[in-house]
Design a protein around this motif. Sequence first.
Motif, mmCIF file in Angstrom:
data_model
loop_
_atom_site.group_PDB
_atom_site.id
_atom_site.type_symbol
_atom_site.label_atom_id
_atom_site.label_comp_id
_atom_site.label_asym_id
_atom_site.label_seq_id
_atom_site.Cartn_x
_atom_site.Cartn_y
_atom_site.Cartn_z
ATOM 1 N N GLY A 93 -6.561 -3.247 -0.074
ATOM 2 C CA GLY A 93 -5.491 -2.578 -0.782
ATOM 3 C C GLY A 93 -5.837 -1.091 -1.316
ATOM 4 N N ALA A 148 -0.909 0.345 -5.673
ATOM 5 C CA ALA A 148 -1.722 -0.393 -4.905
ATOM 6 C C ALA A 148 -3.223 -0.103 -5.065
ATOM 7 C CB ALA A 148 -1.595 0.022 -3.255
ATOM 8 N N PHE A 207 0.880 -1.254 -0.194
ATOM 9 C CA PHE A 207 0.179 0.011 -0.121
ATOM 10 C C PHE A 207 0.876 1.038 -0.037
ATOM 11 C CE2 PHE A 207 0.832 -0.892 4.499
ATOM 12 C CZ PHE A 207 0.888 0.415 4.936
ATOM 13 N N TRP A 213 1.067 3.737 -3.464
ATOM 14 C CA TRP A 213 -0.326 4.017 -3.541
ATOM 15 C C TRP A 213 -0.695 4.069 -4.989
ATOM 16 C CZ3 TRP A 213 -1.568 8.182 -6.220
ATOM 17 C CH2 TRP A 213 -0.762 9.341 -6.383
#
Length: 183
Positions: free
Chosen positions: A144, A105, A99, A102
């Motif tokens: 996620g 993810a 994560f 980002w």
Amino acid sequence: MPGAGTPPPVPSGDGNPFAAPGEPVPPPPLSPEGPGQMPYGYQGRPGYPGYPGYPSHPGYAGYQGHGAPGYGWPAMPMAPANGMGVAGLVLGIIAAAGFCLWPLAIVLGILGVVFGAVGRGKARRGEATNGGQALAGIICGAVGIALGVGVLVLLLVVPDEETDVGTSRGDPGFSATVVVGRS
């Protein structure tokens, strides 16, 4: 071996040399289906003109031999299509574990949710056997996505302390001037 003076065995009245004289010989055993009945699919092969046909192999019902039409092996069942559920689970786990990256993810989380939903639909239709893995892919993909969006919001909302440190305290930072000392 009997000697030269021993007479050969005398057959009984029915022609069986091994039966005791005068005793009847029992009939041959019958199959469970009864006399003369063939098992299902037992068709034999036709003969040539002037010759009788040949029966199929007695141990295999429906055996035709040498290309004659008949009953073959039953079709193999289809293997379960578990790829979508597994792909959803793998992408969801990578999205939840990574994560901190980002953008990646969020993208992997969306793909994990999509593949997990498709895999779950296949499991409901009976085409796949891993409905639990597909559901775990949906859940991990959603986690996620949430963590990736959380990191994005954190980066946008929280001010950067490096740029604010120099201006708030009145410290201009480092100087490039050289100070020459007295001797």
